[in-house]
Structures are given as structure tokens and as C-alpha cells.
Design an enzyme around this catalytic site. Structure first.
Site, PDB file in Angstrom:
ATOM      1  N   TRP A   1     -20.879  15.525  10.923  1.00 35.01           N
ATOM      2  CA  TRP A   1     -19.852  15.177   9.946  1.00 35.01           C
ATOM      3  C   TRP A   1     -19.923  16.113   8.741  1.00 35.01           C
ATOM      4  O   TRP A   1     -20.996  16.446   8.261  1.00 35.01           O
ATOM      5  CB  TRP A   1     -20.042  13.752   9.443  1.00 35.01           C
ATOM      6  CG  TRP A   1     -19.808  12.700  10.482  1.00 35.01           C
ATOM      7  CD1 TRP A   1     -20.732  11.855  11.002  1.00 35.01           C
ATOM      8  CD2 TRP A   1     -18.570  12.383  11.129  1.00 35.01           C
ATOM      9  NE1 TRP A   1     -20.154  11.026  11.936  1.00 35.01           N
ATOM     10  CE2 TRP A   1     -18.823  11.328  12.033  1.00 35.01           C
ATOM     11  CE3 TRP A   1     -17.268  12.891  11.035  1.00 35.01           C
ATOM     12  CZ2 TRP A   1     -17.825  10.773  12.828  1.00 35.01           C
ATOM     13  CZ3 TRP A   1     -16.281  12.334  11.822  1.00 35.01           C
ATOM     14  CH2 TRP A   1     -16.562  11.288  12.706  1.00 35.01           C
TER      15      TRP A   1
ATOM     16  N   GLU B   1      -5.670  -3.217  -1.749  1.00 36.57           N
ATOM     17  CA  GLU B   1      -6.186  -4.423  -1.102  1.00 36.57           C
ATOM     18  C   GLU B   1      -7.309  -5.103  -1.883  1.00 36.57           C
ATOM     19  O   GLU B   1      -7.702  -6.214  -1.563  1.00 36.57           O
ATOM     20  CB  GLU B   1      -6.719  -4.078   0.304  1.00 36.57           C
ATOM     21  CG  GLU B   1      -5.648  -3.690   1.316  1.00 36.57           C
ATOM     22  CD  GLU B   1      -5.328  -2.194   1.313  1.00 36.57           C
ATOM     23  OE1 GLU B   1      -5.564  -1.539   0.279  1.00 36.57           O
ATOM     24  OE2 GLU B   1      -4.848  -1.689   2.341  1.00 36.57           O
TER      25      GLU B   1
ATOM     26  N   LYS C   1     -15.357  16.608  11.868  1.00 31.35           N
ATOM     27  CA  LYS C   1     -16.535  16.566  12.737  1.00 31.35           C
ATOM     28  C   LYS C   1     -16.658  17.909  13.431  1.00 31.35           C
ATOM     29  O   LYS C   1     -15.867  18.224  14.312  1.00 31.35           O
ATOM     30  CB  LYS C   1     -16.411  15.429  13.753  1.00 31.35           C
ATOM     31  CG  LYS C   1     -17.743  15.059  14.347  1.00 31.35           C
ATOM     32  CD  LYS C   1     -17.690  13.715  15.048  1.00 31.35           C
ATOM     33  CE  LYS C   1     -19.107  13.216  15.271  1.00 31.35           C
ATOM     34  NZ  LYS C   1     -19.143  11.982  16.017  1.00 31.35           N
TER      35      LYS C   1
ATOM     36  N   THR D   1       0.879  -1.169   0.000  1.00 30.27           N
ATOM     37  CA  THR D   1       0.000   0.000   0.000  1.00 30.27           C
ATOM     38  C   THR D   1       0.918   1.221   0.000  1.00 30.27           C
ATOM     39  O   THR D   1       2.047   1.142   0.489  1.00 30.27           O
ATOM     40  CB  THR D   1      -0.891   0.043   1.252  1.00 30.27           C
ATOM     41  OG1 THR D   1      -0.031   0.073   2.393  1.00 30.27           O
ATOM     42  CG2 THR D   1      -1.793  -1.166   1.331  1.00 30.27           C
TER      43      THR D   1
HETATM   44  P1  ADP Z   1      -3.425   3.986  -0.167  1.00 28.42           P
HETATM   45  O1  ADP Z   1      -4.488   3.282   0.628  1.00 28.42           O
HETATM   46  O2  ADP Z   1      -2.082   3.653   0.269  1.00 28.42           O
HETATM   47  O3  ADP Z   1      -3.702   5.442  -0.407  1.00 28.42           O
HETATM   48  P2  ADP Z   1      -4.671   2.909  -2.491  1.00 28.42           P
HETATM   49  O4  ADP Z   1      -4.268   3.237  -3.859  1.00 28.42           O
HETATM   50  O5  ADP Z   1      -4.942   1.512  -2.176  1.00 28.42           O
HETATM   51  O6  ADP Z   1      -3.500   3.409  -1.626  1.00 28.42           O
HETATM   52  O7  ADP Z   1      -5.887   3.849  -2.091  1.00 28.42           O
HETATM   53  C1  ADP Z   1      -7.187   3.393  -1.882  1.00 28.42           C
HETATM   54  C2  ADP Z   1      -8.052   4.535  -1.438  1.00 28.42           C
HETATM   55  O8  ADP Z   1      -8.178   5.518  -2.457  1.00 28.42           O
HETATM   56  C3  ADP Z   1      -9.466   4.127  -1.131  1.00 28.42           C
HETATM   57  O9  ADP Z   1      -9.587   3.588   0.159  1.00 28.42           O
HETATM   58  C4  ADP Z   1     -10.218   5.453  -1.264  1.00 28.42           C
HETATM   59  O10 ADP Z   1     -10.088   6.239  -0.105  1.00 28.42           O
HETATM   60  C5  ADP Z   1      -9.462   6.143  -2.371  1.00 28.42           C
HETATM   61  N1  ADP Z   1     -10.186   5.992  -3.649  1.00 28.42           N
HETATM   62  C6  ADP Z   1      -9.981   5.083  -4.608  1.00 28.42           C
HETATM   63  N2  ADP Z   1     -10.807   5.270  -5.651  1.00 28.42           N
HETATM   64  C7  ADP Z   1     -11.584   6.332  -5.352  1.00 28.42           C
HETATM   65  C8  ADP Z   1     -12.637   7.039  -6.021  1.00 28.42           C
HETATM   66  N3  ADP Z   1     -13.064   6.712  -7.233  1.00 28.42           N
HETATM   67  N4  ADP Z   1     -13.197   8.088  -5.374  1.00 28.42           N
HETATM   68  C9  ADP Z   1     -12.787   8.461  -4.147  1.00 28.42           C
HETATM   69  N5  ADP Z   1     -11.792   7.856  -3.473  1.00 28.42           N
HETATM   70  C10 ADP Z   1     -11.189   6.799  -4.057  1.00 28.42           C
END
Ligand code: ADP
Length: 542
Positions: free
Chosen positions: A445, A331, A440, A185
Site C-alpha cells: 500500500w 455521517e 497498491k 453526502t
Molecule cells: P463525502 O463523503 O461526500 O466526500 P464528507 O464531507 O462527508 O463528504 O467527507 C468525509 C470524508 O472526508 C472522510 O471520510 C475523509 O475521507 C475526509 N476527511 C475529513 N476530514 C479529514 C481530515 N482532517 N483529514 C483527512 N481526510 C479527511
């Protein structure tokens, strides 16, 4: 009673063999870092994968379960590594070149890479930490000139490694649940953690991604793979292209808007994938210098962070190009949900259609999603109630690599995403925030994502990132950091407050605005809110 069908292992070898037998004539085109264009066929690539498999097993003694790292941009040889390494049962560990050297050192030692394949242009990044890498026995240099000099120990050039190897190699029998690849990640919310993909999850993810309701890819497409191969396996596209027979265009480090537009034009790209930051750059450049001929690009697949509604609207109205929004995580391989209009939406107005497309969309077959309240009960699918997004499915992580603390999994087998979202009656999910980014204020929220999207709709605003800052009365309040298109072209706080008043109630609207030169970004180009919060707390946000 068992069914009486063959036990046919779903492995990356079957993807490669299929691509070679049906689409051996299709092309992989690479734009090298120096701008030169290289092209070869799937059939040529296939032969080089076999040579690589021979070299890995015979010269380096790599066997099943060994870790082999890649430290490279998107290009033909990197695709060969995906198939050659996984094909012999080893694990193709793609290392994110944009992480800090401390994180890279941690990742390589944690994964225990035995060999690292590295682009010549990236060698300086590893030279600094090479003495600290405990398990690496060999470095293989990709695209290095014959007289290339490096302080890395035990190096060999990639071409030399495979040159005298036979083009014949019999793949070992693999179990579809064997590991085939690993990504960490990007560490947006802590130390990077290893996500170990299986052959089966990779195969199933690729077939699901290809489908019309997902990325809608066929052999008529020419795809520009902008998402780096070191970021969630380029979202699975190197596998999709061989299964679908689509032409692959690999940009290596040519990722600025002008270079991307040039490739879109020259190669007549029909689909491309990228994070919103990339598409914002491309959109603004196209607006500045409109192309003389209509682009062949029909659709861009966008995700990885929130996609501003204004970006989708702009591309659609100004250039007739549709944005296909997807949500996912390292993940989840990454594809979890996709937002596409359905037949029942045909009668809606353009504005209503845009509202639907701007959501993160419905789960694709093979994935289930749900939202959960703070007390662990299921939240209703009413499009209003926010809850923690949880996911399960055939290509969703079941445990992190070498990690004891597995508290991101629920007792009943769901993965806790750390995202906060709503789900409506039709199953359309909408991300409101990450748990850590939520604001918050006075017990209510506030969605930073919604505020950012509204601010970025302002014609003078290029980027907007909203964070929570402490407030004596309300505990927390929103602060908007803003990048203007043109620094000379000021926007007043009052104007912004008035803009937001259309869609937000008073307590949700930031009273504090700071104008900055650039929003800090993570290694994969997302707004780095942790860094923005740090700059703010140290009084450096200006
Ligand atoms: P990291 O978790 O290390 O930032 P990732 O690339 O796995 O790397 O990121 C996943 C996160 O990216 C998701 O949990 C979400 O918060 C965000 N994300 C992914 N796609 C979208 C989307 N289309 N719109 C909003 N947020 C997104």
C-alpha cells in the site's frame, strides 16, 4: 431502576431559547453577496424565527415530519431557517448548491421537499430544473429586490412571508429523537445519500464541539462561519454560536481569500472553520500581502480533507496562527476526532509537535473509533498498521435515508467510514487514504495523502494530488498531478524524486508527474480524485 432526573428533551428549540435568554444582545453579521454588511442581534433573530414558524404552519400548512429545503449561502435568514423549520418539528433540508443539476433534482425529489427557500442569486440554478421537481409547492425568495423576476412557480419573498406574522409562537412538544435536519453526502464516491440528523444528535454534537478539547469556543469568540450551511450544517457552528454566545459572521458568497482576510480584519475574527483549500488560499494571499496589524485570529479549525503539514507549519511560523485539525464526515455530524497537543507533549520539539498536530487526532467524548483488518479482525493501535476506520457514537448515522442497502454498517453496530487509517498507542488516528484512493503497488500500500503532503511542502508547489494508475509490472503505480505557484517557475521530476526520497522508499515514489492548471475539486472543495482518474484515463490530464 431508572434515575430520578427530569426527562428534558435535547432539541434545537432549547438551543434557540437558551441563546435568546442569555445572549440576546450578541450579533449575527452578514456580508451580503454585493459586499454590503448587515447586522442584527440574536434577540431580533429569535423573533423572526417565531414569525417564520407561524408562516410555515399557517400559510403553508407545514407539519411535523415535512421536508423544507434551503438553497442558500451562509447568512442571518439561513440561521432563522435552521431554527424555525426544525422548531415546528419539520426537517430543515440544506441542499448543496454546488452539486450538478442532475444531483440537485435527485436530492429534492428523493427528500420530497414541500417548500424551498432560495437566495435570489441562486434562482437561475433551480429555474432550469423546477419543472422536474415533483413535490415542491412553494418557493420563498431570500434577499430578492422588489421587482425580481423569475420563472419559478408559486414564489413569495421571504420578508413578505413573515412580515405580518406574530412574534409569539409556542413550540410544539418534540421528542429529542425526532428528525430536525438533513444533509446529503456530497457524492464524492457515488450518488448522494441522505443523512437525517435528530434533535438529540444535533444538540449533543454542538455541546461536544464547543468544549476546550474540541473547537474551544466561548462567548469571547467572534466566529467566521466559512463552511457552508449546506455542508454538514456548517459543521454545527450555527448551534454552537447560540450555546456559547459567540458573535457569528456569515460570509454568504464572499469566499475568495481577499474577502475572507477583509472579514478577519474588520470583524476581529478569533476563530473560523474551513476546508484546507480555503486556508491554502488565505495563507498564500497573506504571504503575498502581509497584514499591517497582527490578525485577531487565534485558531482556524480545518478538516474535510487532508491538511498539508506545510500549511500548518506556515501559518504557525509566519503568522502565529494555530490550525486545529478535525476529522469527520456528513455521517458523523461531522465531528469525530480532533488533533490537539496534550500536556504530555509540552516538552517535545516543534517538529515533533507538528507531527502530532498533523494527525487527525483523538476521538472526542461521545464518539468511539477502531480500525479493522481486511479479514474483519481488529487492527492493533501501534501507529503503523493500517485498517478500515470504523466509528460509533451519539451523533453517528445508524441508517441512510430511504436506502435499503445498508452495507456500510457492521453487524455489531459500527459505521464503516471507507477511510483507511492508523491509530497509535495514545489513540491518535491518522488518515492514510480513502479505500478507493489507495494505491497498491506490487502488493504494497502507498498512502497518496502522505505523498501529497510532502509534495506540497515544496515552496514552488501550490497543490498536489496523487492517484493510482495502471502499471504492467506493479499492477498500480502512483501518479502526481501538480499545480505550480507560478507556471513559469518549473520544477523537474528529478528534483521532486529527490525531495520525496527523504521520507519515502523507492517503490512508493511516483516516477510520473503531470503539471496542471488546477486540481479538479468536489462541490465542497476537496480534491476530486474520481475526476482526476477520469481525465487521466481519457488522456486529458495535462
Ligand atoms: P463525502 O463523503 O461526500 O466526500 P464528507 O464531507 O462527508 O463528504 O467527507 C468525509 C470524508 O472526508 C472522510 O471520510 C475523509 O475521507 C475526509 N476527511 C475529513 N476530514 C479529514 C481530515 N482532517 N483529514 C483527512 N481526510 C479527511
Amino acid at each position: 431502576m431508572n434515575g430520578l432526573m427530569m426527562d428534558y428533551p435535547l432539541t434545537t428549540n432549547t438551543i434557540l431559547e437558551y441563546g435568546n435568554s442569555v445572549y440576546h444582545h450578541k450579533k449575527i453579521i452578514t456580508y451580503l453577496p454585493n459586499g454590503a454588511r448587515h447586522e442584527y442581534s440574536f434577540g431580533d433573530m429569535y423573533k423572526r424565527c417565531k414569525k417564520l414558524a407561524n408562516a410555515l404552519t399557517q400559510k403553508f400548512g407545514i407539519t411535523k415530519g415535512d421536508m423544507v429545503g434551503t438553497f442558500a449561502w451562509n447568512h442571518g435568514p439561513h440561521v432563522e431557517l435552521y431554527y424555525g423549520i426544525s422548531g415546528i418539528g419539520a426537517v430543515c433540508h440544506t441542499i448543496n448548491i454546488r452539486l450538478s443539476s442532475g444531483q440537485i433534482e435527485y436530492i429534492i425529489n428523493n427528500s420530497e421537499d414541500k417548500v424551498i427557500f432560495i437566495d435570489a442569486t441562486l434562482v437561475p440554478l433551480l429555474e432550469k430544473i423546477a419543472p422536474l421537481l415533483e413535490t415542491v409547492e412553494h418557493y420563498v425568495l431570500i434577499n430578492a429586490a422588489a421587482d425580481f423576476k423569475t420563472t419559478l412557480p408559486n414564489t413569495i419573498h421571504y420578508e413578505e412571508l413573515i412580515a405580518d406574522q406574530p412574534e409569539y409562537f409556542e413550540w410544539p412538544e418534540l421528542n429529542e429523537n425526532d428528525a430536525c435536519a438533513m444533509c446529503y453526502t456530497s457524492g464524492t464516491t457515488g450518488l448522494p445519500k441522505g443523512v437525517l440528523y435528530s434533535h438529540r444528535s444535533t444538540y449533543l454534537h454542538a455541546t461536544a464541539l464547543m468544549a476546550p478539547n474540541a473547537a474551544n469556543i466561548s462567548n469571547k469568540d467572534t466566529i467566521l462561519l466559512i463552511v457552508p450551511q449546506f455542508h454538514v450544517m456548517a459543521w454545527g457552528f450555527p448551534y454552537v454560536c447560540l450555546l456559547s454566545g459567540s458573535t457569528m459572521v456569515m460570509p454568504s458568497s464572499n469566499l475568495n481569500p481577499e474577502a475572507i482576510i477583509n472579514m478577519l480584519q474588520v470583524e476581529k475574527i478569533t476563530k473560523a472553520n474551513g476546508v484546507p483549500t480555503i486556508w491554502m488560499g488565505v495563507y498564500h494571499e497573506l504571504k503575498k500581502n502581509p497584514p499591517k496589524e497582527k490578525l485577531a485570529l487565534k485558531e482556524y479549525l480545518v478538516g474535510g480533507s487532508a491538511v498539508p503539514k506545510s500549511l500548518m507549519e506556515g501559518f504557525d511560523k509566519d503568522f502565529g496562527i494555530i490550525g486545529g485539525q478535525a476529522w469527520g464526515m456528513t455521517e458523523t455530524s461531522p465531528l469525530g476526532t480532533v488533533s490537539r497537543l496534550q500536556s504530555k507533549h509540552e516538552e517535545l520539539s516543534d517538529a515533533e509537535k507538528l507531527t502530532i498536530r498533523a494527525k487527525q487526532g483523538v476521538a472526542i467524548p461521545g464518539v468511539e473509533i477502531r480500525i479493522v483488518n481486511d479479514d474483519g479482525t481488529l487492527a492493533p493501535h501501534d501507529g503503523k498498521t493500517m485498517g478500515e476506520l470504523q466509528v460509533k457514537g451519539a451523533w453517528v448515522i445508524s441508517a441512510y435515508f430511504k436506502t435499503k442497502n445498508q452495507d456500510t454498517f457492521t453487524a455489531d453496530g459500527w459505521f464503516r467510514t471507507g477511510d483507511v487509517s492508523t491509530i497509535d498507542e495514545d489513540g491518535f488516528m491518522e488518515i492514510k487514504d480513502r479505500t478507493k484512493d489507495l494505491i497498491k503497488s506490487g502488493g504494497e500500500w502507498i498512502s497518496s495523502v502522505a505523498l501529497e503532503s510532502a509534495l506540497m511542502a515544496h515552496p514552488k508547489i501550490k497543490e498536489a494530488a496523487v492517484i493510482a494508475i495502471p502499471d504492467e509490472k506493479w499492477m498500480e503505480k502512483p501518479l502526481a498531478s501538480i499545480v505550480l505557484m507560478d507556471k513559469e517557475d518549473g520544477v523537474s521530476d528529478e528534483e521532486l524524486i529527490e525531495l520525496l526520497s527523504k521520507d519515502f522508499v523507492k517503490y512508493q515514489i511516483p516516477k510520473d508527474y503531470v503539471f496542471i492548471n488546477e486540481v479538479p475539486k468536489t462541490s465542497v472543495g476537496k480534491f476530486d480524485k474520481k475526476e482526476i482518474r477520469r481525465l487521466f484515463s481519457e488522456g486529458k490530464l495535462s
